[in-house]
Design a protein around this motif. Sequence first.
Motif, short mmCIF file in Angstrom:
data_model
loop_
_atom_site.label_atom_id
_atom_site.label_comp_id
_atom_site.label_asym_id
_atom_site.label_seq_id
_atom_site.Cartn_x
_atom_site.Cartn_y
_atom_site.Cartn_z
N ARG A 184 7.76 9.50 -0.74
CA ARG A 184 6.97 10.50 -0.02
C ARG A 184 7.58 10.86 1.33
O ARG A 184 7.62 12.06 1.68
CB ARG A 184 5.54 10.01 0.15
CG ARG A 184 4.62 11.05 0.83
CD ARG A 184 3.17 10.64 0.75
NE ARG A 184 2.94 9.37 1.47
CZ ARG A 184 1.77 8.76 1.48
NH1 ARG A 184 0.73 9.27 0.82
NH2 ARG A 184 1.62 7.62 2.14
N HIS A 222 1.51 7.86 -7.16
CA HIS A 222 1.21 8.04 -5.74
C HIS A 222 0.57 6.80 -5.11
O HIS A 222 0.54 6.69 -3.88
CB HIS A 222 0.29 9.25 -5.56
CG HIS A 222 0.96 10.53 -5.85
ND1 HIS A 222 0.27 11.74 -6.02
CD2 HIS A 222 2.28 10.85 -6.03
CE1 HIS A 222 1.12 12.70 -6.28
NE2 HIS A 222 2.35 12.19 -6.29
N TYR A 238 6.56 4.80 -3.79
CA TYR A 238 6.30 6.21 -3.45
C TYR A 238 5.87 6.32 -1.99
O TYR A 238 6.34 7.22 -1.27
CB TYR A 238 5.24 6.79 -4.37
CG TYR A 238 4.83 8.20 -4.00
CD1 TYR A 238 5.61 9.28 -4.38
CD2 TYR A 238 3.68 8.44 -3.24
CE1 TYR A 238 5.26 10.57 -4.02
CE2 TYR A 238 3.32 9.73 -2.89
CZ TYR A 238 4.11 10.79 -3.28
OH TYR A 238 3.76 12.07 -2.92
N GLU A 248 9.08 13.96 -5.39
CA GLU A 248 7.96 13.80 -6.32
C GLU A 248 8.41 13.42 -7.73
O GLU A 248 7.74 12.65 -8.41
CB GLU A 248 7.14 15.10 -6.39
CG GLU A 248 6.34 15.40 -5.15
CD GLU A 248 5.15 14.45 -5.00
OE1 GLU A 248 4.67 13.92 -6.02
OE2 GLU A 248 4.70 14.24 -3.86
#
Length: 299
Positions: free
Chosen positions: A141, A131, A136, A146
């Motif tokens: 995102r 993250h 990401y 994910e």
Amino acid sequence: MADPRRPEYRGDGIVMTAPVTASERDMRALAGIVNDFRADLPAQGLPMSLLSDLASQIRCDAVLFEGFASERQQTWFAEALPADDDTTDEALARAHWQHYWDCQPCSHPDRSGDLRSVIKIADFYSARQWHSTGMYSDLYRPQGIEHELMLTLPAGPGKTPGPGRTLRLFLFRGPGADFSEADRALLTLLRPHLHHAHLDAERRRHPLPELTARHWQLLALRRRAHQRPDRPAPRHIRGHRPRAPGEHLQPAASLRPHSRSHPRLPRPGLIPRSRAFHRHLPQVGVNADPLGRRPTPRS
């Protein structure tokens, strides 16, 4: 200390620690994926029906099959299931290539040369580390992705030659459970069949011409000459061209003997001036016999 429940990544493939079992129904479905004829042949990539059958066996939210040219930072085709216009979004494409080499799972096939392993994001990052990456934040995102399961295939000759050309098959999931070891094992078993399916699709898109064995031999020699321009062509094809009927025959007036077996003859009335030639001539007088015979003395 590493989490024993997570697969250990060693760089030469994925070590799967969980037991994997398959039911008879699963095996029949897999046999259908491998053996069924696909009539929906696309302009590039794999038939969408095959990707749909694959998504039904490995639960996922989206499937993406792309042709990567990482050295050029290009994608020469993309198939998405379900169909999504975001695959051609320029902003997402710029974000992808901007973070490509810093993202370990994305650039792993190019950095290591490993095209056989089926990899997950969790093989390289923990959830917190993932993250915090630019890939990401800017690409995954915004699309609600994910988890990822990625398979890599070698790309054959195409319109975009050069290093870094691979085929990538992505299976995506949103928030929730990650892909299991059974999912990875299933995709690993299907990898050679998916490669064969792509090669078969390429052959169907570009069928070979009907040529004789001699034609294929000449094409192979021609290709070899292009690969090694410093080496001369074989003698039996050097300067070869088809001749018209009767072209190899010359008119009689143009034939002039010039070899040792046919020496040049002097023209009539021309006596060679070579001393060696005169030395071998008989001494003939004015009233002598023209054949050189000596006269018989008279009694």
